[in-house]
Design an enzyme around this catalytic site. Structure first.
Site, PDB file in Angstrom:
ATOM      1  N   ALA A   9      23.342  44.083  41.437  1.00  0.00           N
ATOM      2  CA  ALA A   9      24.137  45.290  41.210  1.00  0.00           C
ATOM      3  C   ALA A   9      23.799  46.371  42.237  1.00  0.00           C
ATOM      4  CB  ALA A   9      23.892  45.806  39.798  1.00  0.00           C
ATOM      5  N   ARG A  15      35.432  48.736  47.832  1.00  0.00           N
ATOM      6  CA  ARG A  15      36.838  48.466  47.528  1.00  0.00           C
ATOM      7  C   ARG A  15      37.316  49.164  46.250  1.00  0.00           C
ATOM      8  NH1 ARG A  15      35.785  42.089  48.213  1.00  0.00           N
ATOM      9  NH2 ARG A  15      33.687  42.864  47.778  1.00  0.00           N
ATOM     10  N   LYS A  22      29.813  50.892  41.388  1.00  0.00           N
ATOM     11  CA  LYS A  22      30.778  49.932  40.823  1.00  0.00           C
ATOM     12  C   LYS A  22      30.427  49.465  39.417  1.00  0.00           C
ATOM     13  CE  LYS A  22      31.596  45.860  42.953  1.00  0.00           C
ATOM     14  NZ  LYS A  22      32.347  44.743  43.558  1.00  0.00           N
ATOM     15  N   GLY A 104      26.796  41.651  39.004  1.00  0.00           N
ATOM     16  CA  GLY A 104      27.082  42.809  38.153  1.00  0.00           C
ATOM     17  C   GLY A 104      28.560  43.147  38.055  1.00  0.00           C
ATOM     18  N   ASN A 169      34.228  30.131  43.901  1.00  0.00           N
ATOM     19  CA  ASN A 169      32.882  30.478  43.444  1.00  0.00           C
ATOM     20  C   ASN A 169      32.930  31.699  42.533  1.00  0.00           C
ATOM     21  OD1 ASN A 169      30.112  30.933  43.247  1.00  0.00           O
ATOM     22  ND2 ASN A 169      29.999  31.979  45.245  1.00  0.00           N
ATOM     23  N   ASN A 226      36.509  43.958  42.072  1.00  0.00           N
ATOM     24  CA  ASN A 226      36.254  44.639  43.344  1.00  0.00           C
ATOM     25  C   ASN A 226      37.125  45.873  43.520  1.00  0.00           C
ATOM     26  OD1 ASN A 226      34.354  42.665  44.258  1.00  0.00           O
ATOM     27  ND2 ASN A 226      36.074  41.307  44.678  1.00  0.00           N
ATOM     28  N   ARG A 315      34.330  61.028  14.194  1.00  0.00           N
ATOM     29  CA  ARG A 315      33.499  61.254  15.383  1.00  0.00           C
ATOM     30  C   ARG A 315      32.051  60.775  15.170  1.00  0.00           C
ATOM     31  NH1 ARG A 315      34.162  67.282  16.647  1.00  0.00           N
ATOM     32  NH2 ARG A 315      32.517  66.731  18.123  1.00  0.00           N
ATOM     33  N   LYS A 333      32.712  64.778  11.645  1.00  0.00           N
ATOM     34  CA  LYS A 333      31.671  64.511  12.644  1.00  0.00           C
ATOM     35  C   LYS A 333      30.300  64.709  12.022  1.00  0.00           C
ATOM     36  CE  LYS A 333      29.293  67.755  14.572  1.00  0.00           C
ATOM     37  NZ  LYS A 333      28.805  68.911  15.306  1.00  0.00           N
TER      38      LYS A 333
HETATM   39  C1  UD1 Z   1      30.888  37.052  46.146  1.00  0.00           C
HETATM   40  C2  UD1 Z   1      30.566  35.646  46.680  1.00  0.00           C
HETATM   41  C3  UD1 Z   1      31.845  34.807  46.648  1.00  0.00           C
HETATM   42  C4  UD1 Z   1      32.378  34.765  45.223  1.00  0.00           C
HETATM   43  C5  UD1 Z   1      32.570  36.161  44.657  1.00  0.00           C
HETATM   44  C6  UD1 Z   1      32.849  36.066  43.173  1.00  0.00           C
HETATM   45  C7  UD1 Z   1      28.760  35.703  48.347  1.00  0.00           C
HETATM   46  C8  UD1 Z   1      28.422  35.769  49.776  1.00  0.00           C
HETATM   47  N1  UD1 Z   1      30.057  35.740  48.046  1.00  0.00           N
HETATM   48  O1  UD1 Z   1      31.805  37.672  47.030  1.00  0.00           O
HETATM   49  O2  UD1 Z   1      31.563  33.493  47.099  1.00  0.00           O
HETATM   50  O3  UD1 Z   1      33.603  34.034  45.192  1.00  0.00           O
HETATM   51  O4  UD1 Z   1      31.397  36.961  44.823  1.00  0.00           O
HETATM   52  O5  UD1 Z   1      33.190  37.299  42.611  1.00  0.00           O
HETATM   53  O6  UD1 Z   1      27.869  35.616  47.522  1.00  0.00           O
HETATM   54  N2  UD1 Z   1      25.265  42.717  45.979  1.00  0.00           N
HETATM   55  C9  UD1 Z   1      23.983  43.202  46.048  1.00  0.00           C
HETATM   56  N3  UD1 Z   1      23.414  43.367  47.277  1.00  0.00           N
HETATM   57  C10 UD1 Z   1      24.046  43.047  48.428  1.00  0.00           C
HETATM   58  C11 UD1 Z   1      25.368  42.546  48.345  1.00  0.00           C
HETATM   59  C12 UD1 Z   1      25.950  42.390  47.094  1.00  0.00           C
HETATM   60  O7  UD1 Z   1      23.357  43.500  45.036  1.00  0.00           O
HETATM   61  O8  UD1 Z   1      23.451  43.224  49.511  1.00  0.00           O
HETATM   62  C13 UD1 Z   1      25.872  42.550  44.644  1.00  0.00           C
HETATM   63  C14 UD1 Z   1      27.095  43.438  44.447  1.00  0.00           C
HETATM   64  O9  UD1 Z   1      26.721  44.663  43.885  1.00  0.00           O
HETATM   65  C15 UD1 Z   1      27.945  42.601  43.508  1.00  0.00           C
HETATM   66  C16 UD1 Z   1      27.560  41.162  43.827  1.00  0.00           C
HETATM   67  O10 UD1 Z   1      26.337  41.225  44.510  1.00  0.00           O
HETATM   68  O11 UD1 Z   1      27.646  42.857  42.151  1.00  0.00           O
HETATM   69  C17 UD1 Z   1      28.600  40.443  44.662  1.00  0.00           C
HETATM   70  O12 UD1 Z   1      28.804  41.145  45.871  1.00  0.00           O
HETATM   71  P1  UD1 Z   1      30.264  41.378  46.471  1.00  0.00           P
HETATM   72  O13 UD1 Z   1      30.125  42.135  47.725  1.00  0.00           O
HETATM   73  O14 UD1 Z   1      31.167  41.902  45.448  1.00  0.00           O
HETATM   74  O15 UD1 Z   1      30.654  39.869  46.823  1.00  0.00           O
HETATM   75  P2  UD1 Z   1      32.114  39.262  46.966  1.00  0.00           P
HETATM   76  O16 UD1 Z   1      32.674  39.648  48.267  1.00  0.00           O
HETATM   77  O17 UD1 Z   1      32.915  39.569  45.765  1.00  0.00           O
HETATM   78 CA    CA Z   2      32.626  40.874  44.012  1.00  0.00          CA
END
Ligand code: UD1
Ligand code: CA
Length: 448
Positions: A9, A15, A22, A104, A169, A226, A315, A333
């Site tokens: 996370a 995005r 996020k 996350g 994936n 995203n 409430r 409340k």
């Molecule tokens: C990722 C996967 C993709 C998969 C998709 C599913 C990889 C390289 N890609 O892509 O294969 O289909 O999720 O939803 O794994 N995060 C970190 N640190 C970082 C980068 C990311 O904690 O340095 C966390 C983000 O907060 C997020 C998660 O990892 O919760 C996934 O990262 P994100 O950049 O959303 O990956 P996708 O491009 O969606």
């Molecule tokens: Ca993602």
């Protein structure tokens, strides 16, 4: 074998086009990260470790004390999902069980799927959760040979042939901690995003003669968020599931598509929910209740056989015992109401305690706030509060007491007593006719 769950996370969520981290965006009135924690807790793991980076203090403060069995690892620079898992495993130096990695931003992985993954770890070195989304754009593709998983290629790095693969994936990966730690050390940043990809572990494992496999789940379970559009889709999916769960548990939703739930809404059997009812966070409703149309409930405990609404606002801090009635246009409340008491019309009851079998007349208001502090109103059993009574708190009314309609009650009313606090009525003999004649004369003069 022990299992530890790592939740990633740390990402910024570019995005989302939002200043909020996020994983703090909400579905079912709870942040995405809370959904993931619930998923992780479903298998009762040895450890849950959340990797934070962007917005770490904000996320920690939102999670607050609710997560005392959870640890955090900090990823200073977001170099990719592989790097993030590496940061987590550094904190798990002595751990030799299995790891399950969750993202996350992927909140709906079910308890059933988690158990399946845990079991599959006994058969294969690495296990990935795949799915067939309606639109595979943006997801990594699983390159397979029957049940064998050969590698995962990210959307941005895929060629035409790979882009045609519909098996994607979900982000969930599992395997032995020792193996994953070893593979992570060998990852490079050789891809279009110049990131350390967790997904590259699969190809590495294959070249080292290890065997990876995949399971699949329902596409709605693997929904990754995203963008705000995907968040809205996720909310829709969450509500649909919550409605089905309620119906299956014997809760009668008259018009399910108009009822909105929170992640922790808990409704008892044979309770009827009329159309357009909203459950904010923290609501428990017992059995045999009726919640009538257009009511809004949050942070309250409603026991059995209660009647709420229509148009009721319940409430936080409300605790209703069995058989209580709260009618139309009542706001309540931080109040405890004992068995079979009624607040049926147009009232505000705040910071109060009401005994059993008490009747609160229409338009009653607990005047609980003096502009600085909140004060309490305590009402006993079998009390009758006349319509339009103002109860200036702090004030106590004993058992069997009564108030006359329209009273402004500023002093305690002892048990059995009747309090009347309004100016006395005087009738002027023939006064109505005299007044009418006078007004009519005045109007005629004006018209001339
Ligand atoms: C990722 C996967 C993709 C998969 C998709 C599913 C990889 C390289 N890609 O892509 O294969 O289909 O999720 O939803 O794994 N995060 C970190 N640190 C970082 C980068 C990311 O904690 O340095 C966390 C983000 O907060 C997020 C998660 O990892 O919760 C996934 O990262 P994100 O950049 O959303 O990956 P996708 O491009 O969606
Ligand atoms: Ca993602």
């Amino acid at each position: 074998m022990d299992t530890a769950v790592i939740i990633l996370a740390a990402g910024k969520g570019t995005r989302m086009n939002s200043t909020r981290p996020k994983v703090l965006h909400e579905v079912g009135n709870f942040p995405l990260i809370a959904h993931c924690i619930k998923t992780a807790q479903s298998i009762d793991p040895k450890k849950i470790l959340i990797v934070l980076g962007h917005g770490q203090s904000e996320i920690k403060s939102v999670l607050g004390n609710a997560v005392n069995s959870i640890d955090f690892a900090i990823q200073q620079e977001q170099l990719g999902t592989g790097h993030a898992v590496g940061v987590a495993t550094n904190e798990l130096a002595d751990f030799e069980g299995n790891l399950i990695v969750l993202f996350g931003d992927t909140p709906f992985i079910s308890a059933r799927t988690m158990t399946k993954i845990e079991n599959e770890c006994k058969q294969a070195d690495l296990v990935v959760l795949g799915f067939h989304p309606q639109d595979p754009t943006g997801y990594g593709r699983l390159v397979t040979n029957n049940k064998e998983l050969l590698r995962i290629v990210e959307h941005n790095d895929a060629n035409q042939e790979e882009l045609a693969i519909t098996l994607c994936n979900s982000g969930v990966m599992a395997g032995s901690a020792i193996l994953i730690k070893k593979l992570l050390k060998e990852l490079d940043r050789n891809n279009k995003n110049n990131e350390i990809y967790l997904t590259d572990c699969i190809e590495l494992a294959d070249t080292e003669g290890l065997n990876s496999t995949y399971l699949t789940c329902d596409p709605t379970e693997a929904l990754g968020i995203n963008s705000l559009q995907q968040l809205a889709d996720a909310e829709k999916r969450f509500q649909q599931t919550a409605r089905s769960v309620a119906l299956n548990n014997g809760v009668h939703l008259v018009a399910p598509e108009t009822v909105f739930f929170s992640l922790d809404t808990d409704l008892g059997q044979d309770t009827i929910i009329e159309p357009n009812v909203i459950f904010g966070p923290g609501v428990t409703v017992g059995t045999g209740c009726k919640v009538k149309a257009f009511s809004y409930l949050e942070g309250c405990k409603i026991s059995n056989d209660c009647n709420i609404g229509p148009f009721a606002r319940i409430r936080p801090g409300v605790d209703l015992s069995d058989g209580v009635k709260i009618g139309n246009f009542v706001e309540i409340k931080n109040a405890k109401v004992a068995e079979h008491s009624k607040i049926n019309h147009l009232s505000y009851i705040g910071d109060a305690e009401i005994g059993e079998n008490t009747n609160i007349g229409a338009g009653t208001i607990t005047c609980n706030y003096d502009g600085f502090n909140k004060h309490k109103t305590v009402i006993g059993e079998d009390v009758f509060i006349g319509s339009n009574t103002m109860l200036i708190a702090p004030v106590n009314l004993g058992n069997n007491a009564m108030t006359g309609s329209g009273s402004v009650i500023t002093k305690d009313v002892p048990a059995q007593d009747l309090a009347i606090a309004r100016s006395e009525q005087s009738n002027k003999k023939g006064g109505a006719s005299k007044l009418k004649a006078l007004l009519s004369r005045k109007n005629n003069l004006k018209a001339e």
